[in-house]
Design an enzyme around this catalytic site. Sequence first.
Site, PDB file in Angstrom:
ATOM      1  CG  HIS A 113      -1.963  -1.019   1.222  1.00  0.00           C
ATOM      2  ND1 HIS A 113      -3.042  -0.972   2.065  1.00  0.00           N
ATOM      3  CD2 HIS A 113      -2.126  -2.139   0.473  1.00  0.00           C
ATOM      4  CE1 HIS A 113      -3.826  -2.015   1.844  1.00  0.00           C
ATOM      5  NE2 HIS A 113      -3.291  -2.737   0.880  1.00  0.00           N
TER       6      HIS A 113
ATOM      7  CD  GLU B 260      -1.746   4.125   3.420  1.00  0.00           C
ATOM      8  OE1 GLU B 260      -1.516   3.462   2.386  1.00  0.00           O
ATOM      9  OE2 GLU B 260      -2.879   4.194   3.919  1.00  0.00           O
TER      10      GLU B 260
ATOM     11  CB  CYS C 196      -6.463  -0.447   5.316  1.00  0.00           C
ATOM     12  SG  CYS C 196      -4.767  -1.079   5.176  1.00  0.00           S
TER      13      CYS C 196
END
Length: 158
Positions: free
Chosen positions: A53, A55, A83
């Site tokens: 992801h 991040e 998430c």
Amino acid sequence: MDQDEYWMRQALAMARRAEQSGEVPVGAVLVAEAQVLGAGYNRVIQDADPTAHAEIVAMRQAARRVGNYRLPGTTLYVTLEPCSMCAGAIVLARIQRVVFATHDPRTGAAVSLFRILDDERLNHRCELTTGVCQAEAAGMLRAFFRRKRTAKRPKPMS
């Protein structure tokens, strides 16, 4: 343009790179003292890695750059609410502040579904700012998924 908007625009540029690669358009930039330590965009398909992801990509880059898995005093700018996986990693990295553009009502773990980033039961909590460049980030995501749905529809027979 204020500082949060400036850095979020950098994260939006990363999201556009994800979109160009066929990935969900999410981008992230990790900043300390007006300097980018790490930047990333969603690469789960490209890397065949469910943890890639935006991040996580940005945090990995920053950790390598500073030589430490802890990233105190940093601010993470991300175009979509993190998430649960990313929120957990953010807490473990001791990121000071998270700024995200738009909420994720299905998997958001900062405020929408869970509150991992500022849960008082954890030994670290992040400052949160939401809604920076919200319309642009949300519009990019809506357009991406609209195109995906349209591409899946069977073509009418002539």
